[in-house]
Write a protein that holds these residues in place. Structure first.
Motif, PDB file in Angstrom:
ATOM      1  N   SER A   1       0.786  -1.215   0.018  1.00  0.00           N
ATOM      2  CA  SER A   1       0.039   0.074   0.030  1.00  0.00           C
ATOM      3  C   SER A   1       0.606   1.378  -0.070  1.00  0.00           C
ATOM      4  N   ILE A   2       1.969   1.144   0.994  1.00  0.00           N
ATOM      5  CA  ILE A   2       2.787   2.406   0.847  1.00  0.00           C
ATOM      6  C   ILE A   2       4.336   1.867   0.562  1.00  0.00           C
ATOM      7  N   GLY A   3       4.795   2.457  -0.449  1.00  0.00           N
ATOM      8  CA  GLY A   3       6.125   1.860  -1.092  1.00  0.00           C
ATOM      9  C   GLY A   3       7.035   2.668  -1.144  1.00  0.00           C
ATOM     10  N   VAL A   4       7.972   2.696  -2.008  1.00  0.00           N
ATOM     11  CA  VAL A   4       9.114   3.586  -2.104  1.00  0.00           C
ATOM     12  C   VAL A   4       8.847   4.960  -2.988  1.00  0.00           C
ATOM     13  N   VAL A   5       7.928   4.546  -3.941  1.00  0.00           N
ATOM     14  CA  VAL A   5       7.638   5.829  -4.463  1.00  0.00           C
ATOM     15  C   VAL A   5       6.825   6.993  -3.617  1.00  0.00           C
ATOM     16  N   GLU A   6       6.062   6.423  -2.696  1.00  0.00           N
ATOM     17  CA  GLU A   6       5.338   7.210  -1.779  1.00  0.00           C
ATOM     18  C   GLU A   6       6.154   7.725  -0.913  1.00  0.00           C
ATOM     19  N   PHE A   7       7.202   7.091  -0.527  1.00  0.00           N
ATOM     20  CA  PHE A   7       8.096   7.509   0.636  1.00  0.00           C
ATOM     21  C   PHE A   7       8.991   8.890  -0.320  1.00  0.00           C
ATOM     22  N   LEU A   8       9.397   8.616  -1.523  1.00  0.00           N
ATOM     23  CA  LEU A   8      10.136   9.630  -2.123  1.00  0.00           C
ATOM     24  C   LEU A   8       9.200  10.854  -2.428  1.00  0.00           C
ATOM     25  N   LEU A   9       8.087  10.595  -2.629  1.00  0.00           N
ATOM     26  CA  LEU A   9       7.087  11.863  -2.748  1.00  0.00           C
ATOM     27  C   LEU A   9       6.679  12.628  -1.352  1.00  0.00           C
ATOM     28  N   SER A  10       6.749  11.749  -0.488  1.00  0.00           N
ATOM     29  CA  SER A  10       6.535  12.337   0.935  1.00  0.00           C
ATOM     30  C   SER A  10       7.622  13.040   1.440  1.00  0.00           C
ATOM     31  N   SER A  11       8.837  12.449   1.026  1.00  0.00           N
ATOM     32  CA  SER A  11      10.087  13.209   1.578  1.00  0.00           C
ATOM     33  C   SER A  11      10.611  14.370   0.906  1.00  0.00           C
ATOM     34  N   GLY A  12      10.104  14.475  -0.294  1.00  0.00           N
ATOM     35  CA  GLY A  12      10.314  15.658  -1.159  1.00  0.00           C
ATOM     36  C   GLY A  12       9.490  16.661  -0.753  1.00  0.00           C
ATOM     37  N   ALA A  13       8.048  16.380  -0.388  1.00  0.00           N
ATOM     38  CA  ALA A  13       6.977  17.394  -0.241  1.00  0.00           C
ATOM     39  C   ALA A  13       7.300  17.724   1.175  1.00  0.00           C
TER      40      ALA A  13
ATOM     41  N   SER B   1       9.121  22.199   4.919  1.00  0.00           N
ATOM     42  CA  SER B   1      10.119  22.584   6.002  1.00  0.00           C
ATOM     43  C   SER B   1      10.931  23.802   5.580  1.00  0.00           C
ATOM     44  N   GLN B   2      11.391  23.717   4.173  1.00  0.00           N
ATOM     45  CA  GLN B   2      12.198  24.722   3.879  1.00  0.00           C
ATOM     46  C   GLN B   2      11.499  26.174   3.637  1.00  0.00           C
ATOM     47  N   SER B   3      10.256  26.028   2.965  1.00  0.00           N
ATOM     48  CA  SER B   3       9.317  27.397   2.959  1.00  0.00           C
ATOM     49  C   SER B   3       8.800  27.743   4.478  1.00  0.00           C
TER      50      SER B   3
END
Length: 104
Positions: free
Chosen positions: A79-91, A96-98
């Motif tokens: 259900s939650i894999g590598v792609v979802e973690f990459l997207l959530s890490s980027g978002a 956080s930076q903004s």
């Protein structure tokens, strides 16, 4: 048309940006605008320093997302894999930076 003035309304993208971007952030972007081009030019000119930094940050941010994504893929049966973690890490990094940039 009897003197009727037809005004073009802002596009959907522009209205979305106005809703999401605060007035303080817009003022900050306008204030920093002259420096953006020179920052990009300086980064491209000095490749000896910028390429290693880019590669380090890329792999430093990518490896935890891949490892935790693999673990969560196994725990959640895909259900939650590598792609979802990459997207959530980027978002989360962008949010956080903004939030940090508005405090300076």
């Amino acid at each position: 048309l009897g003197g009727t003035v037809i005004k073009k309304s802002p596009s959907i993208l522009m209205r979305l940006c106005l809703l999401l971007v605060s007035p303080e952030m817009r003022r900050d972007l306008n204030r920093r605008r002259p420096h953006y081009i020179s920052d990009w030019k300086d980064g491209i000119k000095d490749k000896r320093h910028s390429i290693p930094a880019i590669l380090f940050l890329y792999f430093a941010c990518l490896s935890p997302a891949v490892s935790f994504g693999t673990i969560s893929d196994q725990l959640t049966n895909g259900s939650i894999g590598v792609v979802e973690f990459l997207l959530s890490s980027g978002a989360s990094g962008m949010v956080s930076q903004s939030r940090r940039s508005t405090h300076y």
